[in-house]
Design a protein around this motif. Sequence first.
Motif, short mmCIF file in Angstrom:
data_model
loop_
_atom_site.label_atom_id
_atom_site.label_comp_id
_atom_site.label_asym_id
_atom_site.label_seq_id
_atom_site.Cartn_x
_atom_site.Cartn_y
_atom_site.Cartn_z
N CYS A 38 84.15 -4.50 3.75
CA CYS A 38 85.15 -5.49 3.32
C CYS A 38 84.56 -6.90 3.19
O CYS A 38 85.08 -7.72 2.45
N GLY A 39 83.49 -7.20 3.91
CA GLY A 39 82.84 -8.48 3.79
C GLY A 39 83.47 -9.62 4.56
O GLY A 39 82.98 -10.75 4.54
N ALA A 40 84.56 -9.35 5.28
CA ALA A 40 85.30 -10.42 5.94
C ALA A 40 84.53 -11.08 7.07
O ALA A 40 84.74 -12.26 7.36
N CYS A 41 83.65 -10.35 7.73
CA CYS A 41 83.00 -10.85 8.94
C CYS A 41 81.65 -11.51 8.67
O CYS A 41 80.81 -11.59 9.57
N ALA A 42 81.42 -11.99 7.46
CA ALA A 42 80.16 -12.67 7.16
C ALA A 42 80.02 -13.93 8.01
O ALA A 42 80.93 -14.74 8.09
N MET A 43 78.87 -14.09 8.65
CA MET A 43 78.56 -15.24 9.49
C MET A 43 77.07 -15.54 9.37
O MET A 43 76.32 -14.75 8.80
N VAL A 44 76.66 -16.68 9.89
CA VAL A 44 75.23 -17.00 9.95
C VAL A 44 74.74 -16.62 11.35
O VAL A 44 75.15 -17.20 12.35
N ILE A 45 73.88 -15.61 11.40
CA ILE A 45 73.39 -15.06 12.67
C ILE A 45 71.89 -15.28 12.74
O ILE A 45 71.15 -14.78 11.89
N ASN A 46 71.46 -16.05 13.72
CA ASN A 46 70.04 -16.43 13.82
C ASN A 46 69.52 -16.98 12.49
O ASN A 46 68.48 -16.57 11.98
N SER A 47 70.31 -17.89 11.93
CA SER A 47 69.96 -18.64 10.70
C SER A 47 70.01 -17.81 9.43
O SER A 47 69.57 -18.28 8.38
N GLU A 48 70.54 -16.60 9.49
CA GLU A 48 70.63 -15.75 8.30
C GLU A 48 72.06 -15.28 8.10
O GLU A 48 72.69 -14.81 9.06
N PRO A 49 72.60 -15.38 6.87
CA PRO A 49 73.94 -14.84 6.63
C PRO A 49 73.94 -13.32 6.68
O PRO A 49 73.14 -12.68 6.00
N LYS A 50 74.81 -12.77 7.50
CA LYS A 50 74.89 -11.32 7.68
C LYS A 50 76.34 -10.91 7.91
O LYS A 50 77.19 -11.75 8.21
N LEU A 51 76.60 -9.61 7.80
CA LEU A 51 77.89 -9.07 8.22
C LEU A 51 77.81 -8.80 9.71
O LEU A 51 76.95 -8.03 10.18
N ALA A 52 78.69 -9.41 10.48
CA ALA A 52 78.62 -9.30 11.94
C ALA A 52 78.88 -7.88 12.43
O ALA A 52 78.38 -7.49 13.48
N CYS A 53 79.63 -7.08 11.66
CA CYS A 53 79.92 -5.72 12.10
C CYS A 53 78.73 -4.78 11.88
O CYS A 53 78.66 -3.71 12.47
N LYS A 54 77.78 -5.18 11.02
CA LYS A 54 76.61 -4.34 10.75
C LYS A 54 75.34 -4.88 11.41
O LYS A 54 74.27 -4.31 11.25
N CYS A 105 79.94 -5.18 -4.81
CA CYS A 105 80.05 -6.56 -4.29
C CYS A 105 81.26 -6.70 -3.37
O CYS A 105 82.37 -6.32 -3.73
N LEU A 106 81.03 -7.27 -2.19
CA LEU A 106 82.09 -7.42 -1.18
C LEU A 106 82.75 -8.79 -1.23
O LEU A 106 83.70 -9.03 -0.49
N MET A 107 82.24 -9.69 -2.05
CA MET A 107 82.73 -11.08 -2.08
C MET A 107 82.65 -11.69 -0.68
O MET A 107 83.53 -12.42 -0.24
N CYS A 108 81.58 -11.39 0.02
CA CYS A 108 81.45 -11.83 1.41
C CYS A 108 80.99 -13.27 1.55
O CYS A 108 81.24 -13.93 2.56
N GLY A 109 80.28 -13.78 0.54
CA GLY A 109 79.81 -15.15 0.58
C GLY A 109 78.39 -15.33 1.09
O GLY A 109 77.89 -16.45 1.14
N CYS A 110 77.72 -14.24 1.46
CA CYS A 110 76.34 -14.37 1.95
C CYS A 110 75.42 -14.96 0.87
O CYS A 110 74.54 -15.77 1.16
N CYS A 111 75.62 -14.55 -0.38
CA CYS A 111 74.76 -15.04 -1.45
C CYS A 111 74.94 -16.53 -1.69
O CYS A 111 73.96 -17.25 -1.93
N THR A 112 76.16 -17.01 -1.61
CA THR A 112 76.39 -18.44 -1.82
C THR A 112 75.88 -19.26 -0.63
O THR A 112 75.48 -20.42 -0.80
N GLU A 113 75.88 -18.66 0.55
CA GLU A 113 75.39 -19.36 1.74
C GLU A 113 73.92 -19.75 1.60
O GLU A 113 73.51 -20.84 2.03
N VAL A 114 73.12 -18.88 1.00
CA VAL A 114 71.69 -19.17 0.89
C VAL A 114 71.31 -19.83 -0.44
O VAL A 114 70.18 -20.26 -0.61
N CYS A 115 72.25 -19.91 -1.36
CA CYS A 115 71.95 -20.46 -2.69
C CYS A 115 71.70 -21.97 -2.60
O CYS A 115 72.56 -22.71 -2.11
N PRO A 116 70.56 -22.45 -3.08
CA PRO A 116 70.26 -23.89 -2.99
C PRO A 116 71.11 -24.74 -3.91
O PRO A 116 71.17 -25.96 -3.74
#
Length: 222
Positions: free
Chosen positions: A46-62, A129-140
């Motif tokens: 579902c992509g809802a749990c996207a967070m920055v974990i140890n400086s990297e955007p990830k899905l917290a459930c995975k 695509c989960l629309m989780c936002g991980c890609c936009t988080e790292v996009c410069p």
Amino acid sequence: MKVKIKIGDDYQIFDYDGDLNISVITLLEKLDNPLEFSCSCLQGVCGACAMVINSEPKLACKTFLNEENMVAEYNQITIEPLSKFPLIKDLKVDRSVLFDAMKDCELWLESDSEYNPKDLDFEYEMSLCLMCGCCTEVCPNYKLGDFVGAQVAVAASKLVNQESDKEHLKSMKNNYKKRFFSHCVKSTSCEDVCPMEIPTQRAISKMNRKSVWRIWQLLNLD
């Protein structure tokens, strides 16, 4: 183990001495201090749990605590909310701008879908695509209200194969050029962090070929 969590402008430190064979979401649920965060399926779809974990955007459930180098070096894990979206509270952010961008770029079908068997594998990959936002988080280059992000290129690359309404197809291509192509610097970071391993560079290349590189259109190459 120390759990360092960004809450507002500050970080709070929590102690955890339990099992490391758990996901970050389970860890957050076990902490004494209840925190606000988004989660839904708990299975990485579902992509809802996207967070920055140890400086990297990830899905917290995975993301599991016993993964290599997750806590080994400093016996600590750092968890932060995605920084490119408005913060609601604690680790919970408002990602509605991603869905608004899809509407602004008119990413839907106005006609019956066209079907081409040779495109099915590619279209399936894009549909993950989960629309989780991980890609936009790292996009410069991603900024709210400006560059719309890789999820638009991914969705558009599928829809341009299917849309038979020529006016709407033209509009989707123009929106892509205006809201994506004019800002993307091809850093490839979006593909590096995608939890579904979507080949975003293939999507971007396909959309550039169909919407921007006129020589391909003049030669009628697909």
